[in-house]
Design a protein around this motif. Structure first.
Motif, PDB file in Angstrom:
ATOM      1  N   ARG A 113       7.820  -6.443   7.429  1.00 49.58           N
ATOM      2  CA  ARG A 113       7.577  -6.580   5.851  1.00 49.58           C
ATOM      3  C   ARG A 113       5.854  -6.625   5.917  1.00 49.58           C
ATOM      4  O   ARG A 113       4.969  -6.530   4.547  1.00 49.58           O
ATOM      5  CB  ARG A 113       7.658  -6.978   4.952  1.00 49.58           C
ATOM      6  CG  ARG A 113       9.605  -6.458   4.237  1.00 49.58           C
ATOM      7  CD  ARG A 113      10.257  -7.468   3.785  1.00 49.58           C
ATOM      8  NE  ARG A 113      11.044  -7.758   4.070  1.00 49.58           N
ATOM      9  CZ  ARG A 113      11.580  -8.945   4.060  1.00 49.58           C
ATOM     10  NH1 ARG A 113      11.747  -9.562   3.037  1.00 49.58           N
ATOM     11  NH2 ARG A 113      12.920  -9.231   4.891  1.00 49.58           N
ATOM     12  N   ASP A 114       5.255  -6.913   7.142  1.00 44.88           N
ATOM     13  CA  ASP A 114       3.892  -7.620   6.892  1.00 44.88           C
ATOM     14  C   ASP A 114       3.223  -6.138   7.791  1.00 44.88           C
ATOM     15  O   ASP A 114       2.204  -6.277   7.686  1.00 44.88           O
ATOM     16  CB  ASP A 114       4.159  -8.861   8.149  1.00 44.88           C
ATOM     17  CG  ASP A 114       4.500  -9.777   7.239  1.00 44.88           C
ATOM     18  OD1 ASP A 114       4.698 -10.039   5.808  1.00 44.88           O
ATOM     19  OD2 ASP A 114       4.728 -10.597   8.404  1.00 44.88           O
ATOM     20  N   HIS A 137       1.605  -2.729   7.509  1.00 46.24           N
ATOM     21  CA  HIS A 137       1.359  -2.023   6.070  1.00 46.24           C
ATOM     22  C   HIS A 137       0.146  -0.473   6.715  1.00 46.24           C
ATOM     23  O   HIS A 137      -0.784  -1.224   7.149  1.00 46.24           O
ATOM     24  CB  HIS A 137       0.467  -2.798   4.919  1.00 46.24           C
ATOM     25  CG  HIS A 137       0.158  -3.379   4.343  1.00 46.24           C
ATOM     26  ND1 HIS A 137       0.307  -4.054   3.242  1.00 46.24           N
ATOM     27  CD2 HIS A 137       1.953  -4.287   4.250  1.00 46.24           C
ATOM     28  CE1 HIS A 137       0.729  -5.397   2.589  1.00 46.24           C
ATOM     29  NE2 HIS A 137       1.919  -5.393   3.452  1.00 46.24           N
ATOM     30  N   PRO A 147      10.099  -0.296   4.653  1.00 44.29           N
ATOM     31  CA  PRO A 147       8.826  -1.093   3.957  1.00 44.29           C
ATOM     32  C   PRO A 147       7.364  -1.307   4.769  1.00 44.29           C
ATOM     33  O   PRO A 147       5.960  -1.865   3.504  1.00 44.29           O
ATOM     34  CB  PRO A 147      10.003  -2.978   4.536  1.00 44.29           C
ATOM     35  CG  PRO A 147      11.021  -2.869   4.441  1.00 44.29           C
ATOM     36  CD  PRO A 147      10.391  -0.901   4.968  1.00 44.29           C
ATOM     37  N   GLY A 204      10.849  -4.656   0.515  1.00 48.91           N
ATOM     38  CA  GLY A 204      11.284  -5.992   1.164  1.00 48.91           C
ATOM     39  C   GLY A 204      12.675  -6.255   1.585  1.00 48.91           C
ATOM     40  O   GLY A 204      13.527  -7.188   1.987  1.00 48.91           O
TER      41      GLY A 204
END
Lengths: 466, 466, 466
Positions: free
Chosen positions: A347-348, A350, A373, C75
Motif C-alpha cells: 500500500r505504501d 505509489h 493498491p 488497501g
C-alpha cells in the motif's frame, strides 16, 4: 485571429446548456484553488535567481518544443527559431514567424495555452496574427520587463502551492536550497530522474555510472551501484523530493538473481552488453527502483512508450528535447508483472503509470489500478494533455477505476507561464465530464462537487504523499 | 424503410441546437464547393467512353464490395450477387436481395451513401425496402438510361474539379489522354501504384519486373529496375499524375547498401528470397519510392495496415478486391524512421500516411506530422470514412497537429455515384467538429470559417501539389 | 451519498433534450421486455436449491470480484473481505467497509449496478454511505429473508426468458436437470467451457484429459480425445446448451496435419511439450472447436485477450477469479485466418468474438463480421460493459458492420441480482445511440424502433440460435 480580448468564460465546457450550467458550477468551485504540480520540468534556477524572462520569442517559441515542432513542420528551420546552440537569432523575426503561422495552432492545445498566457497572464488584448505581431511583441516585451511579471511574482500570483522540478541524480540541488531559504510561499522540490544512469544503451552510461559511484565512493559492483543510487535518492528526499520519475520506451521489468545482475552490470559498464542484456538490465533496474521506492517512500512515476529523439539528423544538429519524441504502441500488463508480483500489493508504494497510447487506458491502466493498491492511473500526458483527450481519458478510465485511482493533473511542462492554463484546462475538462455524469443521472450533484474538489486537492495530495 | 423522400437538411450535424446552428453555417459555406478527389479508384475508361451505366444491380451492388460484403455476411453467395467471372446473374433478383437486406445497412456509411445516391443523385423518392424494390429498380434503370446520367454529365454536375485514378505502372494511360483531349471540364489524372512491382512475395513478381524492365530495355540489375521505375513515374507525371500510392501491410522502411540491395533484387527475381529478405527488399523499396518522390516531386501516399484478400477460398473463387481485406494493428514510428532520417526534413516531399488502426492517430500520426515537414496525416480512410469515425479522427489528431497538417478528404472510391455523398459527409462532419470548437470557445468563428474553406480547397491543393 | 431514493427515470440517456426525448421513447419500448442472457456465470445450484441469499456482505461484496477489486485497490485485504477459503469474516464489518469506500465506486459501472440493485431490486431508499451503512445493511438483510427475494422468485420477477450458465465439460448437469424438472418459467441451460481441457500449459492438463477420456472410455489418442470432447458437447446439447465458450489469451488458430496433432497431443499429455508446441496445440484445438460447432451446431463464443490471475501472490493465497485478470493487446486478423479459411463461410457456424481491447472494434471485429457469414461482433464485455464503453463500441462498430452483425447484450455475470441492471444499462445506452442517429438524420425513427426491438429480441435469438 485569436480571440484574446474576449475569452469565453464558459470555454471548454460542454455544449448542452443544462450540462454546461452544471459544469460551470463545478468549475467555479475549483477555478481559484491552489495549483499542485507534482511533475514538471520548470528550471529551479528560474525561481532561485528570479531574473526577468528573456524576450517574447525565447519565452514563447525557442524554449518551447511544443511550439517549435509545429513551426518546424511548416517548414521553418529549428536554427532560425532559436533552437540549439546557434546564435539566438532575431527575437522579433522569430515572433513574426509564430504570428504568420498562427493558423497552424488553431484547435491545438498549444495554441489554446498560448492564447491563455497572452490574455490571462500577460493581459494582452485584441487579435494575434500577422498584422498585430509587432504590437503584441511590444506589449509582451514591456510586460516582461515589469517586476510583477518576474518568475517569483508569477509563482505567487499563479497560486502554486507545490511544484516539483525534474533533476539529474547528481544535481547538488543548490537552487532548491536557495529557494527554500528565500521564503517563497509554496513548496518547490526536486524529482529524482535517473534514466541516464540505468540504461546501458546510452553512450555515456559508463562515465555517468563512474561519477555516480564517486559520489559515495562506492565500489564498481552492482551492490555499490545500488548503494550510490540509494544515497542520491536519500539526498533528494532530504531536499524535499516526493517522487522518482522514470522515462522508458518499454515498461518492462525483471527480477534477476544477484549474480546475474552483477554480470549484466559489469558487461554494461565494460560496454560489452548486447541488446538483450541491456534490455534485461534496464528491466531489472526498473524493478530495483520500485524496491527503493518501497523502502524510501518516494512515489514512483513511469512515463512509458516514447521513442525519444526520433529524427537522428535533428538530434545531431540541435540536441535532445527538440520536438521529435514520438510515441509507440505500449502495453504494461506483461512487462510490469515481475514488479507487481513483488511490490504491487504494497500500500505504501505509489506507482503512477503514464502513457501516450490511449488504447492502454481502458485495456490496461484502469484494470491494473482497479486491483493493485500500488498502481495509480497517471493523468493524460503530453500529446494527450488537451481538452478532448482528457474527456476520452476520463471516459475510458472511470467506468472501471473511478476517480480515486487516478493521479490528479500533472502539467509536465517547462513552460512556466503555461502552468495556470494547463491546470485550468484540466479543471474545465473534468468539470465537463462530471457534469455529464450528473446530467445522465449517474452521479449525484453533491458527489460530483466532492470529486471536483478532490481532483485538485485531496487526490494529488494523497497520490504524491504531500 | 429509408427516408429517401425527405433527406434532413441538417443531417450529420451535431445534436445541440446552438452547435448545430454554427455547423449549419459552416457547412453551407462549402456545400457547393468543387470536389477535389486526389485519391480514388474510378476507372478512367468510364469517363473516356461515357457509356451509360449498366443496370442498377451492377452499378450499386455487384461492383461495390462495400455492399456485397454485408450481403455476403448475411449469407448471400458472392456469385449470386454478380461478383466474379460468373454469368452476370439476374439484375432484378440481385436488386431485390439488396432491398430485402436493407436493414443490415442501417447506421452504416455504405447505407447512408446509397440513400444519398438514390435520393440526391438519381432523384428517387419514397421508401426503399422489400416492398418498393421493383419500383425503385425501374426508376433507377430509367434514370440511368437518360443521357443526363451518363458519367461525363454526372462528372460535371458533381462539380469535380480534380479526380485522380489509381493505375498500374505499365498502363499506357490511353484513357487519360483521351479524356484530356475530350475537353472534359476538370482534371482527371492517373496515380502511380507500383505495389505489385515492389513485393517479391507476390507470385507474379518476376514476370512483372521483366515486363517493367522491357519498357525501358533496362538490364536486369537493381539499377536497371530503379531506372525503369523512374521512367514509368516520369511517364505518369507527364500524363498529369501528382502522386504515387503505396499499399503495404507493414509501414516498414530500410536503407540498404547498394550491394545488399542488388543481392536481394537478384534473389527476389530468382524466387529464392526467404521471407526475411523479401521483407527487407520491400522496406528498401518503400524508401526508394520516397527518394524518387523527392526527386520527381510526386506526392507519396501510404495506405498501411491491411491484410488483403483475407479469405483464401474467396480469393480463389472470386479474385481480389471482393470485400475481405481486414486491417491489422499498425505502427509507423519505428518502421518509418530510416525513411524519415533520410527524407523527413525535405519540405518538398509530401508523405501522406493513412491508417485503419485508429489507435495510431493520436499516438503516432499527429506527433509525426506535427514535427516532420514531409509528413501529413491522411484523412480517415476506408472503414473509417464515416461520420462518427471522422469525428473521432479530428478529435484524436487536431489537439496535437491542428488542421493544416492533415491531407483534406480523399474518397478512395471506385463507386462513381458515391463521390458527392462521400465528400458531403466529410464536409458535414468537419463542420460539426469545427462548430463544437467554436461553441466550446476554442476557436473564433472567423477562424473556423477559414478552416472550413481551407479543408475543401487550400489544404488538399497544397498537400497534393495541385 | 448515492441517490437511491430518486433514481432519475432518464438516467444514462443523452444530454441534448431533443435526442433524450427520442431515446426515452426508444427505451420505453424495450424497458420491460424479457431478458435473454445467453452468456453468464450464475451458479445453476442457486436456481435449483432456491435457498435465500446469504447476508448482504457475501451477496454484494465477497462473491463479486468487481467489488472486491476496487476495495482491494484501496488497501483492504481480500481475506478481510471474505474472499477465499478463510473464515467468512464479519458480514457487517465487510458491509461497512464497502460503505466507507463508496466514493471509490462513483462513476464506475459496478457502483451504478449496486445502486440499481439496492434501489430497484431491493427497494432500499435513502442514501448509502458510511452514516447509513448499518441501516441499509439491516434493510437488505431483512429483504433477503423474505421469500419474495429468493432466487427463483427474483428470476420470475426479472422476466428472464433465457439464461445460460457456464460449466465444466465434465459437469453432470444435475442442477440443470432439476431446474428443468421444476417447471421454472424460462429456460436455464448450460454452456460448454472446455478451456482447461485444451491448454497443455495448465498444470493439471494431464489429469483433466484422463478424466475426460474416462467419460467415454476413449483411448489416449488424439482421435479418442476429440471423440470424448464431442461426446461431452453432445451431452451438453442434450441438456439444452446452445453454445460453447472459449477463453484464450491469444485468439490464434492452426490447422495441423493429423500426425502432427497426434504428436503434440502425446507430448502435451506427457508434459514434455515446449511452449511453442503448447501454443500450436491450443491453436489447433480452437480450430477443432469450430469444426465441432459446425457439426453439432453449438454457437462458438471466444473471449480473448485477458491475462488471467495476473497477481501470482494473490492467486496463490486466494485462488483464481479474485479480481486481477488484466487485458492485453489483442488482434484477431492473422490468428483466426486458418479457422476462417476452413469454416468462415459456413452460415451455420456462429462465431461470436469478444474483446477487451477497444482498438480491435473498428480495426478488426467490424470488418471481419462485415464479411464472414460466421462471424458476429460480441457485445462490449467485462471492463467495457458500461455506459460510455457501450457508446464507444456502437460508434466504432456500426458504421462498418451495422447492428445486425452484433451479438446482442450478454451480461457475463455471476452476480445474479445485477442481471436486470446490466440489461437495463445496455438498453438505455443503445437507445441513446440510436436516438443520436435519428437526431442526426442518419436513421428514420421507425427503423430505429425496429432496431431497438431487435437488439433485445430477434438479434440475440438468431445469433444464439434460440
Amino acid at each position: 485571429m485569436a480571440d484574446l480580448q474576449r475569452r469565453d468564460p464558459d470555454r471548454l465546457l460542454p455544449a448542452d446548456p443544462e450540462t454546461r450550467a452544471i459544469a460551470r458550477d463545478l468549475y467555479q468551485r475549483v477555478a481559484g484553488r491552489p495549483i499542485i504540480s507534482p511533475h514538471g520540468h520548470v528550471d529551479a534556477a528560474l525561481l532561485h535567481f528570479d531574473e526577468p524572462f528573456a524576450d517574447p520569442a525565447e519565452l514563447f517559441v525557442s524554449r518551447d518544443h511544443y511550439v517549435t515542432r509545429l513551426l518546424h513542420a511548416a517548414g521553418e528551420e529549428l536554427g532560425s527559431l532559436g533552437v540549439g546552440d546557434a546564435a539566438p537569432g532575431d527575437a522579433r523575426a522569430i515572433w513574426r514567424s509564430l504570428a504568420e503561422h498562427w493558423h497552424l495552432f488553431a484547435g491545438t492545445a498549444t495554441g489554446y495555452w498560448l492564447e491563455e498566457e497572452l490574455s490571462e497572464v500577460l493581459g494582452v488584448e485584441g487579435e494575434f496574427g500577422p498584422k498585430t505581431a509587432d504590437r503584441v511583441y511590444d506589449e509582451v516585451r514591456d510586460r516582461l520587463a515589469d517586476p510583477g511579471f518576474r518568475p517569483r511574482a508569477l509563482f505567487e500570483r499563479f497560486g502554486i502551492e507545490f511544484l516539483a522540478t525534474t533533476d539529474d541524480p547528481l544535481d547538488d540541488l543548490a537552487h532548491h536550497r536557495a529557494i527554500r531559504a528565500s521564503g517563497l510561499p509554496g513548496r518547490v522540490v526536486p524529482t529524482f530522474r535517473p534514466d541516464a544512469y540505468l540504461d546501458p544503451a546510452r553512450p555515456d552510461f559508463g562515465s555517468r555510472v563512474e561519477r555516480l559511484l564517486a559520489t559515495t565512493a562506492s565500489p564498481a559492483t552492482f551492490a555499490g551501484y545500488l548503494a550510490a543510487l540509494e544515497a542520491r535518492r536519500a539526498y533528494f528526499a532530504a531536499h524535499g523530493a516526493v517522487s522518482a520519475d522514470h522515462g522508458v520506451v518499454e515498461p518492462v521489468t525483471a527480477d534477476l538473481e544477484p549474480g546475474e545482475a552483477e554480470r549484466l552490470f559489469q558487461a554494461a559498464l565494460a560496454g560489452t552488453a548486447d541488446p538483450r542484456q541491456r534490455r534485461a538490465f534496464r528491466a531489472h533496474m526498473l524493478l530495483q527502483m520500485a524496491r527503493m521506492s518501497v523502502e524510501d517512500g518516494l512515489v514512483m512515476t513511469v512515463h512509458a512508450g516514447v521513442h525519444r529523439n526520433h529524427s537522428r539528423p535533428t538530434l545531431r544538429r540541435f540536441g535532445p528535447d527538440t520536438g521529435h519524441d514520438i510515441p509507440v504502441p505500449t502495453s504494461f500488463t506483461e512487462g510490469l508483472r515481475p514488479l507487481l508480483d513483488r511490490f504491487g500489493l504494497h500500500r505504501d508504494l505509489h506507482l503512477v503509470l503514464f502513457t501516450v497510447d490511449e488504447s492502454a487506458f481502458s485495456r490496461e491502466l484502469a484494470p491494473l489500478a482497479g486491483f493493485y493498491p500500488a498502481v495509480y492511473v497517471g493523468a493524460p500526458w503530453w500529446f494527450l494533455d488537451a481538452p478532448d483527450s482528457i474527456a476520452r481519458f476520463r471516459s475510458a478510465v472511470t467506468e472501471t477505476a473511478g476517480f480515486y485511482r487516478t493521479s490528479g493533473f500533472i502539467d509536465d511542462t517547462r513552460a512556466f507561464l503555461s502552468i495556470p492554463a494547463r491546470h485550468d484546462t484540466a479543471r474545465r475538462a473534468d468539470a465537463g465530464f462530471l457534469a455529464r455524469l450528473v446530467r445522465e443521472g449517474r452521479l449525484s450533484l453533491p458527489r460530483a462537487e466532492l470529486i471536483s474538489d478532490d481532483l485538485v486537492g485531496a487526490i494529488p495530495r494523497r497520490v504524491f504523499k504531500l
